[in-house]
Design a protein around this motif. Structure first.
Motif: not given
Length: 311
Positions: A250-262
């Motif tokens: 689970i990633l969090v970008d600079e705008q605190r948007k959450v992403w799911l990878i792999d």
């Protein structure tokens, strides 16, 4: 065996099923019987012919809502798979060669784990190259070779197919770029390339930075916990299953948007029981580090409350 290059295009469509609960649409598959059925892919990989194949993901009476394409180029026993929409760079064997990329000064960093990864910059585009590796008991026999049971069942084909559908639905996943399958008799090795999410770090790193005195305040941490719950629920609402949902995927970008990878071994037809096990897996991943477990005691209820309410 000839090294001539052959190309096919596979068309796949996806849609929703509203089932018993209209708030929980699910993607489901119905294979259409037609002369261009997806079984032709297997024939092409054996005959090295140029042909077109098609399989369809539909929603019954409501019709098909999504269409995604996967282009396949066969060169000898090597297959390059790519959605034709995602990169301005030509997919070639060099893009899958860390030694060549290193020699060209294109590698910005690496990440180690069960799947080795290289962070690449090509002009204005940031990419991630990941080599598929095996885990658990099978890794004792071969750390990166998989049993060949057809191109459509290879790891990069499945992951690119799932990513393409999720991306088409507007869900926060890496943009799929390309995959490579190298077949050798009864086994194969594989790699995948996705677009890198700029400025993103894992949920674990985000929370640990906060724990050790980074600039994130309590309100920011709480909101990320809630956003993580909302995002996971959005995936589960369409039946998406992440096979290894953990605090590092689970990633969090600079705008605190959450992403799911792999999304290796991910799929789009999971039921509630499978999804509940996935949530339990995520909770266990938090408990493996003392600092994360301390933060999860407050954050996990926020995550689950947002998950229950939905996106």
């Amino acid at each position: 065996m000839s090294d001539n290059l052959y190309t096919i295009k596979v068309t796949e469509q996806a849609g929703f099923r509203l089932a018993h609960d209209p708030s929980k649409p699910r993607v489901w598959q119905m294979r259409l019987k037609s002369p261009n059925d997806g079984n032709h892919v297997a024939a092409i990989t054996d005959r090295r012919e140029t042909e077109q194949a098609q399989s369809t993901w539909c929603i019954g009476a409501h019709g098909c809502l999504l269409m995604v394409h996967l282009d396949v180029r066969a060169q000898g026993a090597t297959y390059f798979i790519s959605p034709p929409i995602t990169s301005s760079h030509e997919v070639s064997s060099n893009l899958f060669n860390p030694q060549w990329l290193e020699a060209q000064g294109l590698i910005e960093g690496t990440a180690q784990g069960r799947a080795a990864a290289w962070f690449i910059r090509l002009k204005d585009e940031q990419l991630v190259l990941r080599h598929y590796r095996r885990g658990g008991l099978p890794a004792r026999f071969s750390n990166d070779r998989f049993l060949w049971i057809g191109l459509r069942r290879s790891r990069p084909w499945r992951e690119l197919s799932v990513l393409s559908r999720l991306h088409a639905l507007g869900l926060p996943v890496p943009v799929p770029i390309a995959g490579r399958v190298q077949k050798k008799t009864v086994s194969y090795t594989a790699d995948i390339i996705t677009r890198r999410i700029p400025g993103a770090r894992s949920l674990a790193d985000f929370m640990l930075a906060s724990y050790f005195g980074d600039t994130h305040d309590q309100n920011a941490r709480d909101e990320v916990w809630r956003e993580t719950g909302r995002v996971i629920r959005a995936f589960h609402a369409i039946g998406a299953h992440h096979a290894d949902l953990n605090v590092r995927n689970i990633l969090v970008d600079e705008q605190r948007k959450v992403w799911l990878i792999d999304w290796d071994r991910g799929r789009l037809n999971a039921d509630a029981a499978i999804q509940n096990r996935s949530m339990a897996r995520l909770r266990r991943s938090l408990s493996r580090e003392a600092e994360l477990e301390t933060m999860a005691r407050q954050g996990w209820p926020l995550l689950m409350s947002a998950y229950s309410r939905g996106p």
